[in-house]
Design an enzyme around this catalytic site. Structure first.
Site, mmCIF file in Angstrom:
data_model
loop_
_atom_site.group_PDB
_atom_site.id
_atom_site.type_symbol
_atom_site.label_atom_id
_atom_site.label_comp_id
_atom_site.label_asym_id
_atom_site.label_seq_id
_atom_site.Cartn_x
_atom_site.Cartn_y
_atom_site.Cartn_z
ATOM 1 N N ASP A 171 -1.629 -1.730 10.728
ATOM 2 C CA ASP A 171 -1.986 -1.729 9.308
ATOM 3 C C ASP A 171 -2.683 -3.009 8.859
ATOM 4 O O ASP A 171 -3.240 -3.058 7.755
ATOM 5 C CB ASP A 171 -0.737 -1.528 8.435
ATOM 6 C CG ASP A 171 -0.225 -0.098 8.463
ATOM 7 O OD1 ASP A 171 -0.949 0.786 8.953
ATOM 8 O OD2 ASP A 171 0.905 0.137 7.992
ATOM 9 N N SER A 212 0.657 -6.823 5.446
ATOM 10 C CA SER A 212 -0.089 -7.447 4.351
ATOM 11 C C SER A 212 0.099 -8.959 4.364
ATOM 12 O O SER A 212 -0.850 -9.721 4.123
ATOM 13 C CB SER A 212 0.360 -6.859 3.018
ATOM 14 O OG SER A 212 -0.429 -7.358 1.958
ATOM 15 N N LYS A 228 0.848 -1.201 0.000
ATOM 16 C CA LYS A 228 0.000 0.000 0.000
ATOM 17 C C LYS A 228 0.876 1.241 0.000
ATOM 18 O O LYS A 228 2.048 1.220 0.386
ATOM 19 C CB LYS A 228 -0.952 0.013 1.193
ATOM 20 C CG LYS A 228 -0.283 -0.018 2.583
ATOM 21 C CD LYS A 228 0.192 1.312 3.103
ATOM 22 C CE LYS A 228 0.813 1.196 4.501
ATOM 23 N NZ LYS A 228 1.554 2.415 4.912
ATOM 24 N N GLY A 240 10.708 -2.378 5.820
ATOM 25 C CA GLY A 240 10.969 -1.089 6.439
ATOM 26 C C GLY A 240 10.800 0.085 5.509
ATOM 27 O O GLY A 240 11.400 1.133 5.715
ATOM 28 N N GLY A 241 9.956 -0.067 4.495
ATOM 29 C CA GLY A 241 9.776 0.999 3.520
ATOM 30 C C GLY A 241 8.507 1.798 3.676
ATOM 31 O O GLY A 241 8.265 2.736 2.916
ATOM 32 N N PRO A 286 9.753 -4.129 -0.265
ATOM 33 C CA PRO A 286 10.910 -3.770 0.563
ATOM 34 C C PRO A 286 10.538 -3.704 2.044
ATOM 35 O O PRO A 286 9.486 -3.166 2.411
ATOM 36 C CB PRO A 286 11.306 -2.384 0.043
ATOM 37 C CG PRO A 286 10.739 -2.306 -1.331
ATOM 38 C CD PRO A 286 9.487 -3.119 -1.315
ATOM 39 N N GLY A 302 3.892 -1.492 4.089
ATOM 40 C CA GLY A 302 2.982 -2.411 4.765
ATOM 41 C C GLY A 302 3.210 -3.874 4.480
ATOM 42 O O GLY A 302 2.295 -4.682 4.673
ATOM 43 N N GLY A 303 4.399 -4.261 4.056
ATOM 44 C CA GLY A 303 4.628 -5.637 3.632
ATOM 45 C C GLY A 303 4.358 -6.673 4.702
ATOM 46 O O GLY A 303 3.634 -7.649 4.468
#
Length: 289
Positions: free
Chosen positions: A146, A114, A21, A106-107, A104, A110-111
């Site tokens: 998130d 998610s 996101k 810490g970008g 990535p 929201g990896g």
């Protein structure tokens, strides 16, 4: 979407997407008595995604087959999500997990959240426990702020500490996203005394007519000057801003070809990618309203 859209491999695995996101803006409008910050944002799903591979087990074990370096499997959000669903429902069988990371770390995309949401949504259907979307979102909030958004599964105007969502329709768009090679500590951003905490509250109807920004950006840039270098370069091509607490920065483009042209000019020392907006999470129908 039917479960049959995600076929079983010869080894028994099914593959499910976990999309990233962008925060199109992020305002800090106050702070609660317990220290949590009150936010307003628009969360936009994009087509960059991790892939979560799941294989059902006949025992109750939850096993992560390729945990991230430095992240014990027991603390990984995907494992915690599966075990939380077991505890909530009393389900007595388990799952094998494998994650192909593309988002990535810490970008601000929201990896990890998610990934956890995809595990909850997919196992809700695979295990046949059939929790409602509201129940899954409540479980998700225990894993991270998130996670509920990805279970909600649509682009949203987000308020509170991230748990209050209203679906919105966003225009189809392409984005260029750059990833500065720095790790931003979200707690350090929110503890910083320089953080703006009194941005005026917005109404949903005012989103298209009121100027917006990312209130965390100035603090992140002051803590990590390299983010400013990426923002400055990207600003040649449009309004560039940071997503979430960073470190990724983005700008909106008029078309895929326009986004591709920006990426083609990217300096060798910078990394980035193009991404298309999504309307819905592919697994959004794996939970009933």
């Amino acid at each position: 979407m039917l479960l049959s859209a995600f076929p079983v491999s010869a080894e028994g695995w099914r593959a499910f997407p976990a999309p990233a996101k962008l925060n199109l803006f992020l305002h800090v409008i106050g702070r609660r008595a317990d220290g949590y910050h009150l936010l307003q944002s628009v969360f936009q799903l994009i087509d960059l995604a991790d892939t979560i591979h799941l294989r059902l087990r006949d025992d109750a074990q939850v096993i992560h087959h390729n945990p991230l370096s430095g992240v014990p499997a027991e603390t990984d959000l995907t494992v915690r999500a599966a075990r939380l669903l077991q505890q909530e429902t009393g389900y007595t069988k388990g799952v094998d997990i494998r994650v192909d990371k593309r988002i990535p770390m810490g970008g601000g995309l929201g990896g990890g959240s998610s990934d956890a949401a995809t595990v909850l949504l997919a196992l809700n259907r695979l295990w046949g426990v059939n929790l409602s979307r509201a129940q899954l979102m409540r479980l998700g909030l225990a894993l991270g702020a998130d996670v509920p958004f990805f279970i909600f599964g649509r682009n949203a105007f987000v308020e509170g500490i991230g748990e209050i969502m209203q679906e919105i329709t966003t225009p189809e768009a392409w984005y260029v996203v750059l990833h500065p090679p720095v790790h931003v500590s979200t707690p350090a951003i929110f503890k910083d005394e320089r953080l703006t905490r009194n941005t005026p509250s917005l109404k949903l109807r005012d989103l298209n007519t009121t100027a917006s920004r990312n209130d965390l950006q100035a603090v992140a840039v002051s803590q990590h000057p390299q983010i400013a270098e990426f923002l400055d370069w990207l600003s040649q091509f449009g309004d560039a801003r940071m997503t979430g607490s960073g470190s990724c920065v983005f700008t909106k483009c008029a078309s895929q070809s326009a986004a591709d042209r920006v990426i083609s000019r990217l300096p060798d020392e910078m990394t980035g990618f193009t991404a298309r907006s999504l309307k819905r999470h592919e697994l959004s129908e794996f939970a009933d309203e």
